[in-house]
Design an enzyme around this catalytic site. Structure first.
Site, mmCIF file in Angstrom:
data_model
loop_
_atom_site.group_PDB
_atom_site.id
_atom_site.type_symbol
_atom_site.label_atom_id
_atom_site.label_comp_id
_atom_site.label_asym_id
_atom_site.label_seq_id
_atom_site.Cartn_x
_atom_site.Cartn_y
_atom_site.Cartn_z
ATOM 1 N N LYS A 1 1.564 4.094 6.953
ATOM 2 C CA LYS A 1 0.790 5.002 6.090
ATOM 3 C C LYS A 1 1.378 6.403 6.159
ATOM 4 O O LYS A 1 2.158 6.729 7.037
ATOM 5 C CB LYS A 1 -0.675 5.087 6.551
ATOM 6 C CG LYS A 1 -1.431 3.786 6.534
ATOM 7 C CD LYS A 1 -1.722 3.337 5.130
ATOM 8 C CE LYS A 1 -2.504 2.037 5.166
ATOM 9 N NZ LYS A 1 -2.326 1.242 3.980
ATOM 10 N N SER B 1 0.800 -1.223 0.000
ATOM 11 C CA SER B 1 0.000 0.000 0.000
ATOM 12 C C SER B 1 0.834 1.276 0.000
ATOM 13 O O SER B 1 0.295 2.361 -0.171
ATOM 14 C CB SER B 1 -0.958 0.023 1.192
ATOM 15 O OG SER B 1 -0.253 0.206 2.400
#
Length: 142
Positions: free
Chosen positions: A98, A61
């Site tokens: 993230k 991701s």
């Protein structure tokens, strides 16, 4: 994208030679004429600080930020997390990596891969930033 903490760096280490030139991709250059004083990668990456840990990244991701599954990330827990930092966080006891986005009072954990949605921190979520990623290391010999 999750991570596995590998812990702090053990004492010891060796110094490696540092070349004083930038290496062009595709054109060899004789390095012996450009050697400087040896350096320590632990000192360069700051991994001897008591607040620094190594984690292994799992997942895709964050590929848009240049962080790939299997990369080794240097995480500093002493850095105050701020907008746009890439962080290692715990969200409802799930570890993840993230980009931290702060818009007013809203916290968003952004993926750097369009296949994954952003995650908005909602009331009732258990959220904490474990540390800020300062460097990543990737093996190209796999």
């Amino acid at each position: 994208m999750s991570f596995t903490s590998l812990g702090q760096i053990a004492e010891g280490g060796i110094r490696l030679p540092l070349c004083s030139f930038k290496v062009p991709a595709g054109f060899p250059s004789p390095a012996a004429d450009h050697m400087e004083n040896p350096i320590s990668l632990d000192e360069l990456l700051g991994v001897r600080a008591p607040s620094v840990y190594l984690v292994s990244i799992d997942g895709d991701s964050m590929i848009g930020a240049g962080i790939f599954s299997g990369d080794l990330a240097v995480v500093d827990r002493a850095i105050e997390p701020a907008h746009d930092h890439v962080v290692v966080a715990l969200l409802n006891n799930d570890p993840l990596c993230k980009r931290l986005c702060i818009r007013g009072k809203q916290i968003i954990l952004k993926s750097e891969n369009p296949r994954y949605p952003d995650r908005y921190i909602m009331e009732g979520d258990e959220f904490s930033v474990w540390g800020v990623i300062t460097y990543t290391v990737r093996s190209h010999g796999r």
